[in-house]
Design a protein around this motif. Structure first.
Motif, short mmCIF file in Angstrom:
data_model
loop_
_atom_site.label_atom_id
_atom_site.label_comp_id
_atom_site.label_asym_id
_atom_site.label_seq_id
_atom_site.Cartn_x
_atom_site.Cartn_y
_atom_site.Cartn_z
N ASN A 1 0.86 -1.18 0.00
CA ASN A 1 0.00 0.00 0.00
C ASN A 1 0.90 1.24 0.00
N SER A 2 0.30 2.40 -0.04
CA SER A 2 1.12 3.62 -0.13
C SER A 2 1.92 3.85 1.14
N THR B 1 5.01 1.97 0.64
CA THR B 1 5.85 2.57 -0.40
C THR B 1 6.65 3.74 0.14
N TYR B 2 6.00 4.63 0.86
CA TYR B 2 6.70 5.80 1.37
C TYR B 2 7.61 5.44 2.54
N HIS C 1 1.05 -5.31 -5.54
CA HIS C 1 0.28 -4.15 -5.11
C HIS C 1 -0.89 -4.57 -4.24
N TYR D 1 -0.61 11.63 -0.38
CA TYR D 1 0.73 11.59 0.21
C TYR D 1 1.60 12.65 -0.48
N ARG E 1 -1.08 8.91 -9.95
CA ARG E 1 -0.69 8.09 -8.79
C ARG E 1 0.37 7.06 -9.18
N VAL F 1 3.91 6.41 -7.29
CA VAL F 1 4.19 5.33 -6.34
C VAL F 1 4.72 4.06 -6.98
#
Length: 284
Positions: free
Chosen positions: A31-32, A35-36, A67, A80, A102, A106
């Protein structure tokens, strides 16, 4: 989020930064938040002068199932800060305009950012390395896999020509890449080693030690020499068309999403995490 709940763990062992994805209940689906968190960890490792090599690992039975397209923590609609490019906030737009922005950030953008880390990176892969999981392994310079690891990109089942970071022809070679995508079948660690995608295959219980041993050997080399060598090889790949080929494939990827949304129920051709997992198992 409490430290024990962090979606990415970070530790330094001698001259090696070990970055571990920590969503084992969801097979480390991305998920994001993850990722971050990975981006934070990689930036931290690159900035730390003590670190000469980075290891990317996954907690639990699987490296990464790709993903996040269905867990309770899926955060596709959350905004984000954008780090990998200058495309706008996807949450303020809709349709293809939102999805393209997006995924530029990402997926394609982040992976390109990580591929250019100036320190060697090793993926330590066990169990499933599927679809988006391939992207995480492929941005690393070397891959050490357990003997029970497998690799797959089943998204052609959705009518989509491979994941966003389309490195298939360079990682696999054109003919193997076509077979890999056309069939959607799993590739064993042994087969991946035969074709040169994986550097070492070891028993599952030896995976962590084998990866750290390789990292330690690399860490004996001078840091600047490692950085320049990595850049030289990456540049050679790009001269063979990798960067422009990815841009082209990314456009086709989004054309497929748009087609699915126009003729079907959604941009994923009605597929979800469960049906993709079932399809991947059947094609194993």
């Amino acid at each position: 989020m409490a430290a024990e709940e962090a979606v990415v763990h970070y530790e330094v062992r001698d001259q090696v930064a070990v970055v571990t994805m920590n969503r084992p209940d969801y097979r480390n689906a991305q998920n994001s938040v993850m990722t971050y968190a990975l981006d934070d960890a990689f930036y931290r490792a690159c900035e730390d002068d003590r670190v000469k090599v980075i290891v990317l690992a996954g907690e639990g039975k699987h490296f990464s199932a790709g993903h996040d397209i269905g867990s309770p923590e899926r955060d596709i609609d959350v905004s984000y800060p954008r780090r990998a490019g200058l495309w706008w906030d996807h949450t303020k737009h809709s349709g293809g305009e939102s999805r393209y922005a997006r995924e530029q950030e990402v997926y394609l953008g982040m992976c390109r950012r990580w591929r250019e880390m100036p320190k060697p990176a090793i993926a330590s892969v066990q169990g499933a390395c599927v679809a988006g999981g391939l992207m995480l392994a492929w941005v690393c310079d070397l891959i050490v896999a357990s003997d029970d690891a497998f690799f797959a990109d089943p998204v052609v089942k959705m009518g989509i020509p491979g994941v966003e970071y389309f490195a298939h022809p360079w990682m696999l070679g054109p003919r193997i890449a076509k077979e890999f995508l056309f069939t959607g079948r799993r590739m064993s660690a042994q087969r991946a080693h035969e074709i040169g995608m994986v550097n070492q295959v070891v028993p599952r219980e030896e995976l962590a030690d084998a990866t750290l041993n390789l990292a330690g050997n690399i860490a004996e080399m001078p840091m600047f020499g490692l950085s320049l060598t990595k850049k030289a090889i990456n540049q050679a790949e790009d001269l063979m068309g990798m960067h422009s080929g990815m841009d082209s494939a990314f456009g086709l990827h989004h054309f497929a999403h748009a087609h699915n949304a126009e003729v079907g129920k959604d941009s994923l051709a009605g597929m979800d995490a469960r049906s993709m997992k079932k399809s991947n198992r059947e094609r194993g």
